[in-house]
Write a protein that holds these residues in place. Structure first.
Motif, PDB file in Angstrom:
ATOM      1  N   GLU A   1      -4.206   3.454  10.963  1.00  0.00           N
ATOM      2  CA  GLU A   1      -3.014   4.277  10.847  1.00  0.00           C
ATOM      3  C   GLU A   1      -3.341   5.527  10.040  1.00  0.00           C
ATOM      4  OE1 GLU A   1       0.415   0.853  10.913  1.00  0.00           O
ATOM      5  OE2 GLU A   1      -0.426   1.403   8.967  1.00  0.00           O
ATOM      6  N   LEU A   2      -2.728   6.642  10.412  1.00  0.00           N
ATOM      7  CA  LEU A   2      -2.934   7.921   9.727  1.00  0.00           C
ATOM      8  C   LEU A   2      -1.596   8.501   9.297  1.00  0.00           C
ATOM      9  CD1 LEU A   2      -5.271   8.054  12.244  1.00  0.00           C
ATOM     10  CD2 LEU A   2      -5.764  10.050  10.879  1.00  0.00           C
ATOM     11  N   ALA A   3      -1.638   9.254   8.219  1.00  0.00           N
ATOM     12  CA  ALA A   3      -0.469  10.002   7.760  1.00  0.00           C
ATOM     13  C   ALA A   3      -0.974  11.319   7.172  1.00  0.00           C
ATOM     14  CB  ALA A   3       0.303   9.216   6.706  1.00  0.00           C
TER      15      ALA A   3
ATOM     16  N   THR B   1      -4.615  -0.549   0.876  1.00  0.00           N
ATOM     17  CA  THR B   1      -5.835   0.228   0.694  1.00  0.00           C
ATOM     18  C   THR B   1      -5.759   1.481   1.551  1.00  0.00           C
ATOM     19  OG1 THR B   1      -7.093  -1.784   0.282  1.00  0.00           O
ATOM     20  CG2 THR B   1      -8.346   0.186   0.844  1.00  0.00           C
ATOM     21  N   VAL B   2      -5.776   2.633   0.896  1.00  0.00           N
ATOM     22  CA  VAL B   2      -5.616   3.922   1.585  1.00  0.00           C
ATOM     23  C   VAL B   2      -6.782   4.824   1.212  1.00  0.00           C
ATOM     24  CG1 VAL B   2      -4.157   5.960   1.832  1.00  0.00           C
ATOM     25  CG2 VAL B   2      -3.116   3.704   1.564  1.00  0.00           C
ATOM     26  N   ILE B   3      -7.342   5.495   2.205  1.00  0.00           N
ATOM     27  CA  ILE B   3      -8.401   6.470   1.995  1.00  0.00           C
ATOM     28  C   ILE B   3      -7.801   7.855   2.238  1.00  0.00           C
ATOM     29  CG2 ILE B   3     -10.613   7.349   2.824  1.00  0.00           C
ATOM     30  CD1 ILE B   3     -11.231   4.476   3.731  1.00  0.00           C
ATOM     31  N   ALA B   4      -8.008   8.762   1.299  1.00  0.00           N
ATOM     32  CA  ALA B   4      -7.526  10.133   1.438  1.00  0.00           C
ATOM     33  C   ALA B   4      -8.702  11.046   1.764  1.00  0.00           C
ATOM     34  CB  ALA B   4      -6.841  10.590   0.157  1.00  0.00           C
TER      35      ALA B   4
ATOM     36  N   ARG C   1       1.687   0.970  -0.124  1.00  0.00           N
ATOM     37  CA  ARG C   1       3.085   0.548  -0.287  1.00  0.00           C
ATOM     38  C   ARG C   1       3.803   1.368  -1.351  1.00  0.00           C
ATOM     39  NH1 ARG C   1       3.169  -5.538   1.680  1.00  0.00           N
ATOM     40  NH2 ARG C   1       1.135  -5.486   2.599  1.00  0.00           N
ATOM     41  N   GLU C   2       3.051   2.122  -2.132  1.00  0.00           N
ATOM     42  CA  GLU C   2       3.644   2.947  -3.177  1.00  0.00           C
ATOM     43  C   GLU C   2       3.941   4.355  -2.672  1.00  0.00           C
ATOM     44  OE1 GLU C   2       0.746   2.754  -6.270  1.00  0.00           O
ATOM     45  OE2 GLU C   2       1.077   0.632  -6.625  1.00  0.00           O
ATOM     46  N   MET C   3       3.990   4.541  -1.372  1.00  0.00           N
ATOM     47  CA  MET C   3       4.208   5.857  -0.775  1.00  0.00           C
ATOM     48  C   MET C   3       5.465   5.837   0.091  1.00  0.00           C
ATOM     49  SD  MET C   3       0.398   6.421   0.530  1.00  0.00           S
ATOM     50  CE  MET C   3      -0.784   7.234  -0.439  1.00  0.00           C
ATOM     51  N   PRO C   4       6.622   5.690  -0.515  1.00  0.00           N
ATOM     52  CA  PRO C   4       7.836   5.666   0.304  1.00  0.00           C
ATOM     53  C   PRO C   4       8.034   6.997   1.018  1.00  0.00           C
ATOM     54  CG  PRO C   4       8.386   5.821  -2.021  1.00  0.00           C
ATOM     55  CD  PRO C   4       6.897   5.617  -1.925  1.00  0.00           C
ATOM     56  N   GLY C   5       8.512   6.921   2.221  1.00  0.00           N
ATOM     57  CA  GLY C   5       8.777   8.123   3.007  1.00  0.00           C
ATOM     58  C   GLY C   5       7.580   8.644   3.778  1.00  0.00           C
ATOM     59  N   THR C   6       6.399   8.064   3.574  1.00  0.00           N
ATOM     60  CA  THR C   6       5.214   8.494   4.313  1.00  0.00           C
ATOM     61  C   THR C   6       5.323   7.986   5.744  1.00  0.00           C
ATOM     62  OG1 THR C   6       3.873   8.427   2.321  1.00  0.00           O
ATOM     63  CG2 THR C   6       2.696   8.394   4.410  1.00  0.00           C
ATOM     64  N   GLN C   7       5.139   8.881   6.699  1.00  0.00           N
ATOM     65  CA  GLN C   7       5.223   8.533   8.115  1.00  0.00           C
ATOM     66  C   GLN C   7       3.838   8.186   8.644  1.00  0.00           C
ATOM     67  OE1 GLN C   7       8.184   8.397   9.925  1.00  0.00           O
ATOM     68  NE2 GLN C   7       9.077   8.651   7.900  1.00  0.00           N
ATOM     69  N   TRP C   8       3.562   6.913   8.836  1.00  0.00           N
ATOM     70  CA  TRP C   8       2.274   6.457   9.343  1.00  0.00           C
ATOM     71  C   TRP C   8       2.285   6.450  10.861  1.00  0.00           C
ATOM     72  CZ3 TRP C   8      -1.731   5.988   6.146  1.00  0.00           C
ATOM     73  CH2 TRP C   8      -1.470   5.853   4.794  1.00  0.00           C
ATOM     74  N   GLN C   9       1.190   6.867  11.465  1.00  0.00           N
ATOM     75  CA  GLN C   9       1.049   6.878  12.922  1.00  0.00           C
ATOM     76  C   GLN C   9      -0.148   6.007  13.288  1.00  0.00           C
ATOM     77  OE1 GLN C   9       0.773  10.764  14.685  1.00  0.00           O
ATOM     78  NE2 GLN C   9      -0.073   9.957  16.574  1.00  0.00           N
ATOM     79  N   LYS C  10       0.080   5.080  14.207  1.00  0.00           N
ATOM     80  CA  LYS C  10      -0.986   4.191  14.639  1.00  0.00           C
ATOM     81  C   LYS C  10      -1.893   4.907  15.637  1.00  0.00           C
ATOM     82  CE  LYS C  10       0.106   0.628  17.158  1.00  0.00           C
ATOM     83  NZ  LYS C  10       0.396  -0.678  17.734  1.00  0.00           N
ATOM     84  N   SER C  11      -3.188   4.680  15.514  1.00  0.00           N
ATOM     85  CA  SER C  11      -4.150   5.275  16.436  1.00  0.00           C
ATOM     86  C   SER C  11      -3.896   4.785  17.852  1.00  0.00           C
ATOM     87  CB  SER C  11      -5.573   4.901  16.012  1.00  0.00           C
ATOM     88  OG  SER C  11      -6.496   5.222  17.023  1.00  0.00           O
TER      89      SER C  11
ATOM     90  N   LEU D   1      -4.310  10.653   5.254  1.00  0.00           N
ATOM     91  CA  LEU D   1      -4.415   9.321   4.679  1.00  0.00           C
ATOM     92  C   LEU D   1      -4.741   8.347   5.801  1.00  0.00           C
ATOM     93  CD1 LEU D   1      -1.200   9.414   2.455  1.00  0.00           C
ATOM     94  CD2 LEU D   1      -3.520  10.126   1.851  1.00  0.00           C
ATOM     95  N   LEU D   2      -5.673   7.454   5.558  1.00  0.00           N
ATOM     96  CA  LEU D   2      -6.061   6.458   6.543  1.00  0.00           C
ATOM     97  C   LEU D   2      -5.924   5.078   5.930  1.00  0.00           C
ATOM     98  CD1 LEU D   2      -8.223   9.023   6.835  1.00  0.00           C
ATOM     99  CD2 LEU D   2      -8.921   7.629   8.747  1.00  0.00           C
ATOM    100  N   ARG D   3      -5.501   4.116   6.746  1.00  0.00           N
ATOM    101  CA  ARG D   3      -5.429   2.728   6.298  1.00  0.00           C
ATOM    102  C   ARG D   3      -5.511   1.820   7.511  1.00  0.00           C
ATOM    103  NH1 ARG D   3       0.944   1.773   4.649  1.00  0.00           N
ATOM    104  NH2 ARG D   3       1.751   1.834   6.781  1.00  0.00           N
ATOM    105  N   GLU D   4      -5.798   0.565   7.269  1.00  0.00           N
ATOM    106  CA  GLU D   4      -5.756  -0.451   8.317  1.00  0.00           C
ATOM    107  C   GLU D   4      -4.430  -1.173   8.187  1.00  0.00           C
ATOM    108  OE1 GLU D   4      -9.101  -2.941   9.229  1.00  0.00           O
ATOM    109  OE2 GLU D   4     -10.351  -1.705   7.947  1.00  0.00           O
ATOM    110  N   SER D   5      -3.805  -1.470   9.312  1.00  0.00           N
ATOM    111  CA  SER D   5      -2.484  -2.082   9.246  1.00  0.00           C
ATOM    112  C   SER D   5      -2.529  -3.482   8.648  1.00  0.00           C
ATOM    113  CB  SER D   5      -1.837  -2.123  10.631  1.00  0.00           C
ATOM    114  OG  SER D   5      -2.652  -2.846  11.525  1.00  0.00           O
ATOM    115  N   ASP D   6      -3.675  -4.166   8.734  1.00  0.00           N
ATOM    116  CA  ASP D   6      -3.746  -5.501   8.141  1.00  0.00           C
ATOM    117  C   ASP D   6      -4.020  -5.456   6.636  1.00  0.00           C
ATOM    118  OD1 ASP D   6      -6.381  -4.671   8.444  1.00  0.00           O
ATOM    119  OD2 ASP D   6      -7.122  -6.650   8.997  1.00  0.00           O
ATOM    120  N   ASP D   7      -4.283  -4.261   6.077  1.00  0.00           N
ATOM    121  CA  ASP D   7      -4.481  -4.075   4.644  1.00  0.00           C
ATOM    122  C   ASP D   7      -3.822  -2.762   4.219  1.00  0.00           C
ATOM    123  OD1 ASP D   7      -5.314  -4.269   2.024  1.00  0.00           O
ATOM    124  OD2 ASP D   7      -7.399  -3.753   2.442  1.00  0.00           O
TER     125      ASP D   7
END
Length: 76
Positions: free
Chosen positions: A26-28, A44-47, A4-14, A35-41
């Motif tokens: 989701e990936l960005a 939490t982002v993995i780079a 949520r601290e990444m404004p402007g990041t374009q996430w794409q759902k798998s 960057l990877l994250r789960e939409s329900d969390d």
């Protein structure tokens, strides 16, 4: 890293996640990193790098093709 601290990041759902539901990966792409994250969390982002993600996907696919090796049964 917080999603949520990444404004402007374009996430794409798998495409494997389906259309609806909170269980989506989701990936960005930001500055050469993925960057990877789960939409329900989303906090939490993995780079990672594209090369490392590619290696993980190749390894995971190889595990599906290999026959499962079973441990011998232990007798007590």
């Amino acid at each position: 890293m917080r999603g949520r601290e990444m404004p402007g990041t374009q996430w794409q759902k798998s495409s494997f996640s389906g259309v609806e539901g909170p269980n989506c990966v989701e990936l960005a792409s930001v500055e050469g990193h993925l960057l990877l994250r789960e939409s329900d969390d989303p906090d939490t982002v993995i780079a990672t790098t594209p090369a490392r993600l590619n290696a993980l996907v190749r390894w995971q696919k190889s595990q599906r093709r290999s026959p499962k090796v079973r441990e011998p049964a232990r007798h007590r």
